[in-house]
Design a protein around this motif. Structure first.
Motif, PDB file in Angstrom:
ATOM      1  N   ILE A   1      39.503  -4.044 -34.665  1.00 47.58           N
ATOM      2  CA  ILE A   1      39.635  -3.930 -36.113  1.00 47.58           C
ATOM      3  C   ILE A   1      39.821  -5.312 -36.725  1.00 47.58           C
TER       4      ILE A   1
ATOM      5  N   ALA B   1      48.599  -0.667 -36.178  1.00 43.74           N
ATOM      6  CA  ALA B   1      47.336  -0.597 -35.435  1.00 43.74           C
ATOM      7  C   ALA B   1      47.452  -1.331 -34.103  1.00 43.74           C
TER       8      ALA B   1
ATOM      9  N   THR C   1      34.315   0.492 -43.295  1.00 45.49           N
ATOM     10  CA  THR C   1      35.114  -0.461 -44.059  1.00 45.49           C
ATOM     11  C   THR C   1      36.020   0.282 -45.028  1.00 45.49           C
TER      12      THR C   1
ATOM     13  N   ASN D   1      45.093  -1.114 -30.482  1.00 49.67           N
ATOM     14  CA  ASN D   1      43.849  -1.682 -30.984  1.00 49.67           C
ATOM     15  C   ASN D   1      43.839  -3.202 -30.815  1.00 49.67           C
TER      16      ASN D   1
ATOM     17  N   ASP E   1      34.580  -2.385 -34.795  1.00 53.93           N
ATOM     18  CA  ASP E   1      34.587  -0.950 -35.077  1.00 53.93           C
ATOM     19  C   ASP E   1      34.944  -0.623 -36.514  1.00 53.93           C
ATOM     20  N   ARG E   2      35.815  -1.433 -37.107  1.00 51.67           N
ATOM     21  CA  ARG E   2      36.236  -1.143 -38.473  1.00 51.67           C
ATOM     22  C   ARG E   2      36.805  -2.395 -39.124  1.00 51.67           C
TER      23      ARG E   2
ATOM     24  N   GLU F   1      40.233   0.587 -30.818  1.00 48.30           N
ATOM     25  CA  GLU F   1      39.169  -0.059 -31.582  1.00 48.30           C
ATOM     26  C   GLU F   1      39.420  -1.558 -31.731  1.00 48.30           C
TER      27      GLU F   1
END
Length: 275
Positions: free
Chosen positions: A101, A120, A206, A125, A181-182, A99
Motif C-alpha cells: 500500500i 495497516a 485508490t 501490509n 495493490d492500493r 497488500e
C-alpha cells in the motif's frame, strides 16, 4: 467540555493538541473524525482524529489555522477546555491484509494518514509512504510516518527538504516499477485529484478522504454532497473515504469555494477583534 492536555506548534499555523476525551478514545478507529465546537458561540468544525490512546483516554487533533474557528481553537492553551468534542464519526478505514500500500499525505493530511498507515502496518501490509509539503517548514510528522512505513519518501515543492517536486512524481515511478495493490491519499482536494489521475491508468485501487468539504458533519446540512460514480453521496455519513477514481473532483473543488466569501468575512471580523 474537553480539556487540552498538550499543545505543540508543528509548523507555522499548524497546531497539534491532545484532548481529554475518554469515550471517544475508547471507540475511535483510523479514518474517523470528530466535531469540535470551540465555545458556545462557535461553529462546528470536522477534524480528523490523528491519533488516540485508549488507556490514557485521549485523542490527538492536528489542524491548520485557516479560518475564524480554527484560529480560535489555535489560541487555546494547555488547561483550557473546548466546549464540545463529539465523535467518533464517519466510517473507519478499510484495512486489508497482505497488500503493498502507498499512503500519500499532503500538508496536514499527513497526520490524518498516520493512524491508517499504522493499523495497516500492524495488519501485515507492506507500507510505502509519500509525504509532501510546499516547503521544509510545513512538513509534519515525518518521524511518526517513518515508524509505520517500510519505505518513506519526502517531497517539498521548492526542494528545501527531501526530493524536489510534488507527491505524484514518486508515486508514478512506484506504479511503473512495482506491484502496488492500493493507494490511499489524504490532503488538499487538488492533490487527491491528481493522485487519482496518476493511478487510474494503472488500474490501482485508490482511496481519497474527503474531509475538506465537510461542514456540519452529521448529514443534515448537505454541504458535503459529492458525486461518486454519478451518485450523490455525503462525505460525512457515507465516507469520508471513497473510491478516488469515481469522485467528481472538479465539482468538489467548485463546492469547496461555496462559502469562501463568508469565511473570509468572518475571518476578517475575528482578526479585527470581533468575537
Amino acid at each position: 467540555m474537553a480539556k487540552i492536555l498538550e499543545k505543540i506548534e508543528l509548523a507555522p499555523n499548524i497546531k497539534e493538541i491532545v484532548v481529554e476525551a475518554p469515550l471517544i478514545a475508547k471507540k475511535a478507529e483510523p479514518g474517523q473524525f470528530v466535531i469540535v465546537i470551540v465555545d458556545e458561540k462557535g461553529e462546528r468544525i470536522p477534524l480528523t482524529i490523528a491519533d488516540f490512546d485508549r488507556d490514557k483516554g485521549t485523542i490527538t487533533i492536528v489542524f491548520l489555522e485557516i479560518g475564524k474557528s480554527t484560529m480560535k481553537l489555535g489560541r487555546l492553551n494547555v488547561g483550557d477546555e473546548i466546549a464540545h468534542v463529539t465523535g467518533p464519526l464517519g466510517n473507519p478505514s478499510e484495512i486489508p491484509k497482505g497488500e503493498t500500500i502507498v499512503f500519500v499525505g499532503g500538508g496536514v493530511g499527513t497526520a490524518a494518514v498516520y493512524p491508517i498507515a499504522r493499523k495497516a502496518k500492524q495488519a501485515g501490509n507492506y507500507i510505502i509512504s509519500i509525504i509532501g509539503a510546499r516547503t521544509k517548514d510545513l512538513l509534519i510528522w515525518e518521524d511518526r510516518m517513518r515508524e509505520v512505513s517500510d519505505e518513506l519518501i519526502v517531497t517539498t515543492d521548492d526542494g528545501t527538504y527531501g526530493r524536489k517536486g510534488v507527491v505524484t512524481e514518486p508515486l508514478k515511478e512506484l506504479l511503473e516499477e512495482r506491484e502496488i495493490d492500493r493507494v490511499v491519499a489524504i490532503g488538499p482536494a487538488i492533490m487527491m485529484k491528481f493522485v487519482a489521475l496518476t493511478t487510474k491508468p494503472y488500474g490501482v485501487k485508490t482511496i481519497a478522504s474527503l474531509n475538506p468539504i465537510m461542514v456540519d458533519g452529521s448529514g443534515m446540512c448537505g454541504a458535503c454532497r459529492v458525486q461518486v460514480g454519478g451518485v450523490t453521496k455525503f462525505a460525512c455519513i457515507d465516507g469520508p473515504e471513497f473510491d478516488a477514481h469515481e469522485v467528481d473532483f472538479d465539482l468538489l473543488l467548485k463546492r469547496l469555494a461555496t462559502y469562501r466569501e463568508e469565511e473570509e468575512f468572518a475571518k476578517k471580523l475575528f482578526l479585527e477583534g470581533a468575537q
